[in-house]
Design a protein around this motif. Structure first.
Motif, PDB file in Angstrom:
ATOM      1  N   THR A   1       7.850 -13.987 -12.279  1.00 22.85           N
ATOM      2  CA  THR A   1       8.482 -13.151 -13.300  1.00 22.85           C
ATOM      3  C   THR A   1       9.261 -12.033 -12.623  1.00 22.85           C
ATOM      4  N   LEU A   2      10.217 -11.477 -13.358  1.00 25.09           N
ATOM      5  CA  LEU A   2      10.825 -10.189 -13.001  1.00 25.09           C
ATOM      6  C   LEU A   2      10.467  -9.229 -14.117  1.00 25.09           C
ATOM      7  N   HIS A   3      10.449  -7.932 -13.829  1.00 24.65           N
ATOM      8  CA  HIS A   3      10.273  -6.966 -14.903  1.00 24.65           C
ATOM      9  C   HIS A   3      11.154  -5.744 -14.692  1.00 24.65           C
ATOM     10  N   ALA A   4      11.392  -5.029 -15.802  1.00 26.27           N
ATOM     11  CA  ALA A   4      12.188  -3.791 -15.791  1.00 26.27           C
ATOM     12  C   ALA A   4      11.797  -3.006 -17.032  1.00 26.27           C
ATOM     13  N   VAL A   5      11.719  -1.691 -16.887  1.00 26.49           N
ATOM     14  CA  VAL A   5      11.348  -0.852 -18.037  1.00 26.49           C
ATOM     15  C   VAL A   5      12.612  -0.209 -18.607  1.00 26.49           C
ATOM     16  N   THR A   6      12.653  -0.002 -19.938  1.00 27.34           N
ATOM     17  CA  THR A   6      13.809   0.664 -20.546  1.00 27.34           C
ATOM     18  C   THR A   6      13.621   2.192 -20.424  1.00 27.34           C
ATOM     19  N   PRO A   7      14.722   2.957 -20.378  1.00 28.77           N
ATOM     20  CA  PRO A   7      14.604   4.416 -20.256  1.00 28.77           C
ATOM     21  C   PRO A   7      13.915   5.024 -21.480  1.00 28.77           C
ATOM     22  N   HIS A   8      13.394   6.224 -21.298  1.00 25.43           N
ATOM     23  CA  HIS A   8      12.816   6.945 -22.446  1.00 25.43           C
ATOM     24  C   HIS A   8      13.140   8.417 -22.294  1.00 25.43           C
ATOM     25  N   ASP A   9      12.907   9.193 -23.350  1.00 22.91           N
ATOM     26  CA  ASP A   9      13.161  10.629 -23.339  1.00 22.91           C
ATOM     27  C   ASP A   9      12.265  11.275 -22.271  1.00 22.91           C
ATOM     28  N   PRO A  10      12.874  11.919 -21.261  1.00 27.50           N
ATOM     29  CA  PRO A  10      12.054  12.475 -20.174  1.00 27.50           C
ATOM     30  C   PRO A  10      11.180  13.651 -20.609  1.00 27.50           C
ATOM     31  N   GLY A  11      11.432  14.166 -21.817  1.00 25.92           N
ATOM     32  CA  GLY A  11      10.588  15.244 -22.341  1.00 25.92           C
ATOM     33  C   GLY A  11       9.279  14.720 -22.924  1.00 25.92           C
ATOM     34  N   GLU A  12       9.179  13.428 -23.030  1.00 28.33           N
ATOM     35  CA  GLU A  12       7.988  12.788 -23.603  1.00 28.33           C
ATOM     36  C   GLU A  12       7.079  12.338 -22.461  1.00 28.33           C
ATOM     37  N   ARG A  13       5.799  12.661 -22.564  1.00 30.85           N
ATOM     38  CA  ARG A  13       4.862  12.233 -21.506  1.00 30.85           C
ATOM     39  C   ARG A  13       4.686  10.719 -21.549  1.00 30.85           C
ATOM     40  N   ARG A  14       4.646  10.108 -20.376  1.00 35.80           N
ATOM     41  CA  ARG A  14       4.344   8.673 -20.268  1.00 35.80           C
ATOM     42  C   ARG A  14       3.446   8.504 -19.043  1.00 35.80           C
ATOM     43  N   VAL A  15       2.228   8.050 -19.279  1.00 34.01           N
ATOM     44  CA  VAL A  15       1.239   7.939 -18.200  1.00 34.01           C
ATOM     45  C   VAL A  15       0.679   6.522 -18.196  1.00 34.01           C
ATOM     46  N   MET A  16       0.966   5.805 -17.131  1.00 37.27           N
ATOM     47  CA  MET A  16       0.492   4.429 -16.995  1.00 37.27           C
ATOM     48  C   MET A  16      -0.135   4.312 -15.604  1.00 37.27           C
ATOM     49  N   HIS A  17      -1.264   3.638 -15.516  1.00 41.30           N
ATOM     50  CA  HIS A  17      -1.915   3.434 -14.223  1.00 41.30           C
ATOM     51  C   HIS A  17      -1.882   1.950 -13.878  1.00 41.30           C
ATOM     52  N   ARG A  18      -1.518   1.658 -12.634  1.00 43.27           N
ATOM     53  CA  ARG A  18      -1.350   0.253 -12.225  1.00 43.27           C
ATOM     54  C   ARG A  18      -2.248  -0.106 -11.056  1.00 43.27           C
ATOM     55  N   THR A  19      -2.836  -1.285 -11.127  1.00 44.41           N
ATOM     56  CA  THR A  19      -3.398  -1.899  -9.923  1.00 44.41           C
ATOM     57  C   THR A  19      -2.502  -3.083  -9.582  1.00 44.41           C
ATOM     58  N   THR A  20      -2.545  -3.464  -8.313  1.00 43.99           N
ATOM     59  CA  THR A  20      -1.673  -4.514  -7.804  1.00 43.99           C
ATOM     60  C   THR A  20      -2.559  -5.459  -6.996  1.00 43.99           C
ATOM     61  N   ILE A  21      -2.422  -6.753  -7.233  1.00 42.05           N
ATOM     62  CA  ILE A  21      -3.290  -7.721  -6.549  1.00 42.05           C
ATOM     63  C   ILE A  21      -2.615  -8.183  -5.261  1.00 42.05           C
ATOM     64  N   VAL A  22      -3.322  -8.021  -4.154  1.00 41.16           N
ATOM     65  CA  VAL A  22      -2.791  -8.445  -2.853  1.00 41.16           C
ATOM     66  C   VAL A  22      -2.525  -9.958  -2.876  1.00 41.16           C
ATOM     67  N   GLY A  23      -1.416 -10.368  -2.286  1.00 38.78           N
ATOM     68  CA  GLY A  23      -1.069 -11.795  -2.260  1.00 38.78           C
ATOM     69  C   GLY A  23      -2.026 -12.593  -1.389  1.00 38.78           C
ATOM     70  N   HIS A  24      -2.183 -13.859  -1.733  1.00 37.79           N
ATOM     71  CA  HIS A  24      -3.082 -14.748  -0.980  1.00 37.79           C
ATOM     72  C   HIS A  24      -2.385 -15.426   0.187  1.00 37.79           C
ATOM     73  N   GLU A  25      -1.095 -15.673   0.071  1.00 37.42           N
ATOM     74  CA  GLU A  25      -0.411 -16.473   1.092  1.00 37.42           C
ATOM     75  C   GLU A  25       1.085 -16.149   1.092  1.00 37.42           C
ATOM     76  N   PRO A  26       1.767 -16.462   2.202  1.00 32.98           N
ATOM     77  CA  PRO A  26       3.211 -16.194   2.257  1.00 32.98           C
ATOM     78  C   PRO A  26       3.939 -16.966   1.160  1.00 32.98           C
ATOM     79  N   VAL A  27       5.140 -16.496   0.838  1.00 33.96           N
ATOM     80  CA  VAL A  27       5.957 -17.145  -0.193  1.00 33.96           C
ATOM     81  C   VAL A  27       6.289 -18.572   0.255  1.00 33.96           C
ATOM     82  N   LEU A  28       5.970 -19.544  -0.587  1.00 34.75           N
ATOM     83  CA  LEU A  28       6.250 -20.951  -0.271  1.00 34.75           C
ATOM     84  C   LEU A  28       7.692 -21.257  -0.654  1.00 34.75           C
ATOM     85  N   ALA A  29       8.434 -21.883   0.247  1.00 32.40           N
ATOM     86  CA  ALA A  29       9.799 -22.269  -0.084  1.00 32.40           C
ATOM     87  C   ALA A  29       9.757 -23.379  -1.127  1.00 32.40           C
ATOM     88  N   GLY A  30      10.674 -23.320  -2.107  1.00 32.94           N
ATOM     89  CA  GLY A  30      10.689 -24.297  -3.204  1.00 32.94           C
ATOM     90  C   GLY A  30      11.494 -25.543  -2.862  1.00 32.94           C
TER      91      GLY A  30
END
Ligand code: OGA
Ligand code: MN
Length: 290
Positions: free
Chosen positions: A261-290
């Motif tokens: 997937t790809l992702h992108a967030v849309t802009p928002h009013d910077p005067g509005e609080r936005r708090v998101m916490h992320r975890t990221t899963i370490v990859g298991h193996e190098p990128v396989l060529a298709g």
């Protein structure tokens, strides 16, 4: 509790109910979650009032949590180092200006990308917890890159088949106008080359693997041609038929697959609080060529 999975868009995205992320999953529940994740690419767990520690513990059931390598901008939580802060509020609770370097860097996530593709082994997936959500924007959009691969027009397919693109973390600084990274920071995360068509290690399906924020070179092309190719591919990918747009509710936890997937967030009013916490899963193996 019974687990239910309901698609939110024909291309990708589904909600999963009947899970309490604060509790360990039994084997059957873990299988149901991973099956839904592999099928729908992006899954939403609504109503998960988790602490950072519970968020990290849930993530560990799917893989090892990544520790963000960059410390200079304080995007990594001081309290729980596996948490990456997608937030316009500092760790003392104060709203930050859009001109702050950390906010400028985060603004790059308004462009299509996938997390940690600049690593030799990129991340498998990410889990984002909406703590304070935006109502003026801040919609997180996802593209099914399997479908994009399968539908690529011949003119574009010819240009990516058998080719690799370079992914460089340092490109962020240039992109958003922050001072360049130190030599030590640069050496800690040197640029890497990945195939532009990759095969998913679990589903076996091929997807287009590109990034508007990290790709700074394509094999066999000069800089201008490389930029144009990434722009053309991104434009083709960003069609509503391939896209799920997530409108946040408080305590949604979103889990996506960075391999297809790809992702992108849309802009928002910077005067509005936005708090998101992320975890990221370490990859298991190098990128396989298709
Ligand atoms: C991310 C990201 C999306 C958002 O967390 O990886 O790109 O909605 N942010 O802020
Ligand atoms: Mn991201």
């Amino acid at each position: 509790m019974t687990i239910t999975v309901k698609a939110r868009h024909p291309a990708l995205g589904a909600e999963i109910r009947g899970i309490d992320m604060r509790q360990p999953l039994d084997a059957a529940a873990l299988q149901a979650v991973t099956d839904a994740w592999m099928k729908h690419l992006v899954v939403v767990f609504p109503g998960q009032h988790v602490t950072d520690h519970e968020h990290v513990a849930f993530t560990r059931q799917l893989g090892e949590p990544e520790i963000f390598h960059q410390t200079s901008l304080h995007l990594r939580s001081d309290a729980v180092r596996e948490i990456f802060l997608v937030s316009n509020v500092d760790q003392d609770g104060r709203l930050m200006q859009p001109s702050a370097p950390s906010q400028k860097q985060l603004s790059s996530s308004q462009m299509w990308h996938t997390d940690s593709s600049y690593r030799p082994i990129p991340s498998d997936g990410s889990l984002l917890h909406g703590i304070e959500i935006s109502r003026t924007g801040g919609i997180t959009q996802f593209i099914n890159m399997y479908m994009v691969h399968d539908d690529l027009p011949d003119s574009l397919r010819r240009q990516v088949e058998g080719r690799r693109a370079r992914h460089d973390f340092s490109m962020l600084h240039t992109l958003v106008g922050n001072p360049p990274p130190s030599a030590a920071e640069r050496a800690a995360m040197p640029p890497v080359w990945h195939p532009m068509i990759r095969r998913h290690p679990v589903t076996g399906r091929k997807s287009l693997y590109i990034s508007s924020i990290y790709n700074d070179a394509v094999e066999g092309l000069d800089d201008a041609a490389a930029r144009r190719l990434i722009a053309d591919l991104t434009e083709f990918a960003a069609q509503p038929k391939y896209m799920y747009r997530h409108e946040w509710e408080p305590d949604d936890v979103l889990m996506w697959d960075n391999r297809c997937t790809l992702h992108a967030v849309t802009p928002h009013d910077p005067g509005e609080r936005r708090v998101m916490h992320r975890t990221t899963i370490v990859g298991h193996e190098p990128v396989l060529a298709g």
